[in-house]
Scaffold this active site. Structure first.
Site, PDB file in Angstrom:
ATOM      1  CG  HIS A 114      -8.164  -3.962  -2.397  1.00 50.57           C
ATOM      2  ND1 HIS A 114      -9.190  -3.105  -2.654  1.00 50.57           N
ATOM      3  CD2 HIS A 114      -7.122  -3.179  -1.980  1.00 50.57           C
ATOM      4  CE1 HIS A 114      -8.799  -1.849  -2.410  1.00 50.57           C
ATOM      5  NE2 HIS A 114      -7.537  -1.875  -2.017  1.00 50.57           N
TER       6      HIS A 114
ATOM      7  CD1 TRP B  75     -11.561  -6.433  -0.363  1.00 58.95           C
ATOM      8  CD2 TRP B  75      -9.672  -6.060   0.788  1.00 58.95           C
ATOM      9  NE1 TRP B  75     -11.349  -5.070  -0.298  1.00 58.95           N
ATOM     10  CE2 TRP B  75     -10.203  -4.816   0.389  1.00 58.95           C
ATOM     11  CE3 TRP B  75      -8.489  -6.074   1.526  1.00 58.95           C
ATOM     12  CZ2 TRP B  75      -9.594  -3.591   0.700  1.00 58.95           C
ATOM     13  CZ3 TRP B  75      -7.877  -4.858   1.843  1.00 58.95           C
ATOM     14  CH2 TRP B  75      -8.433  -3.642   1.440  1.00 58.95           C
TER      15      TRP B  75
ATOM     16  NE  ARG C 137      -4.184   1.766   1.844  1.00 55.94           N
ATOM     17  CZ  ARG C 137      -4.604   2.728   2.667  1.00 55.94           C
ATOM     18  NH1 ARG C 137      -4.043   2.865   3.847  1.00 55.94           N
ATOM     19  NH2 ARG C 137      -5.571   3.526   2.312  1.00 55.94           N
TER      20      ARG C 137
ATOM     21  CG  HIS D 288      -1.719   5.227  -0.766  1.00 53.23           C
ATOM     22  ND1 HIS D 288      -2.485   5.720   0.259  1.00 53.23           N
ATOM     23  CD2 HIS D 288      -2.533   4.398  -1.465  1.00 53.23           C
ATOM     24  CE1 HIS D 288      -3.710   5.206   0.187  1.00 53.23           C
ATOM     25  NE2 HIS D 288      -3.753   4.387  -0.839  1.00 53.23           N
TER      26      HIS D 288
END
Ligand code: CCH
Length: 286
Positions: free
Chosen positions: A162, A178, A34, A38
């Protein structure tokens, strides 16, 4: 201290820190992925601003964006690697760590090239609001990813990340993983999206997500509204189904899209050297 340019030594040290028994599901991998995303996902093709070059998340303007909540954990995990290899830029470290983490969690090999700089040009700082909002639908997701230069197929492929990690109430307000095994990369996210029934649920903090109770796990799996937008949208849905059915295809497409993500805003010459690091004294950092 390692020799300048020894990326194999850096990669080995990143691998060693992935196992974090006290953290989340026992791995730093998902939050590192992540961080890489980002750091790069602020890119705007039209103004050529944002992107992984500059590692702007070290500073409040970008690091304090609510969309980046929780990523300080990822940066803290990586700090010893930076201390051991001080010649390495944060921008290279963060992108490389995501790629190593994906591979170590059984994901595809993703091509990666070094050379990013840590110089932050204030005029190129991305404004807040460039990263996607999980509460929204297909139009929003397209708006965000088209801005970076991705197409519908690439958007769906990238969303397959995800399969890793979880959402945290104290970070995004959402809750849960998830998939049942969130530290192993696969196409399960797509399979579960297609196969299971997802029920809307409003959490006690008022946040709306979709859930499926997994009996074996005795835990609820989750999908963001923006995740389910992929199966509801007629252009996205065929790719969800293809990736659910064909893991090899997903790995190939994910690898290509993630490699593109971490190169956004970076221009190289034929030898691979970054040519738009002109704002750094002496140019290219080798
Ligand atoms: Fe994501 N993501 N993401 N995501 N994401 C969250 C967590 C992870 C959206 C929203 C969220 C990508 C695209 C999107 C990861 C990788 C990628 C969370 C929970 C939200 C919300 C944060 C928390 O609470 O900790 C939305 C919206 C989109 C697109 O529309 C893409 C692209 C990637 C990478 C290629 C990973 C990995 C996580 C798990 C992090 C962790 O800490 O476990």
């Amino acid at each position: 201290m390692s020799n300048s340019g020894n990326y194999e030594a850096v990669a080995a040290d990143i691998k060693k820190l992935l196992h974090q028994p006290e953290y989340d599901d026992g791995s730093a991998g998902p939050v590192l992925v992540r961080l890489a995303w980002h750091s790069a996902g602020t890119y705007d093709a039209e103004t050529d601003t944002g992107g992984s070059n500059g590692a702007g998340m070290r500073y409040e303007a970008e690091g304090g964006d609510p969309a980046n909540a929780g990523l300080q954990h990822a940066r803290t995990f990586l700090e010893p690697v930076k201390e051991k290899h001080p010649w390495l830029t944060y921008a290279d470290l963060w992108t490389l760590a995501g790629i190593i983490a994906i591979k170590e969690m059984d994901g595809p090999t993703i091509p990666w090239k070094p050379g990013r700089t840590d110089y932050v040009d204030d005029s190129k700082l991305p404004p807040r609001g460039r990263l996607p909002d999980g509460a929204q639908g297909a139009d929003h997701v397209r708006f965000i990813f088209y801005r970076m230069g991705f197409n519908d197929q690439e958007i769906v492929a990238l969303s397959g990340a995800h399969n890793l990690g979880r959402t945290h109430k104290d970070r995004s307000g959402f809750h849960g993983p998830w998939v049942p095994n969130p530290t192993r990369f696969s196409n399960q996210y797509f399979r579960l999206m297609v196969e299971l029934e997802w029920k809307p649920k409003t959490l006690d903090n008022g946040v709306k997500q979709f859930v499926h109770y997994d009996e074996d796990l005795d835990e609820e799996l989750m999908m963001l509204p923006s995740d389910l937008a992929l199966i509801q949208d007629k252009e996205f849905a065929p790719w969800v189904k293809k990736y659910a059915a064909d893991k090899e295809l997903f790995y190939r497409d994910f690898s290509a899209a993630f490699a593109k993500l971490v190169e956004l805003g970076i221009k190289r010459d034929e030898s691979g050297k970054i040519v738009n690091a002109d704002n750094v004294k002496g140019g290219y950092i080798s």
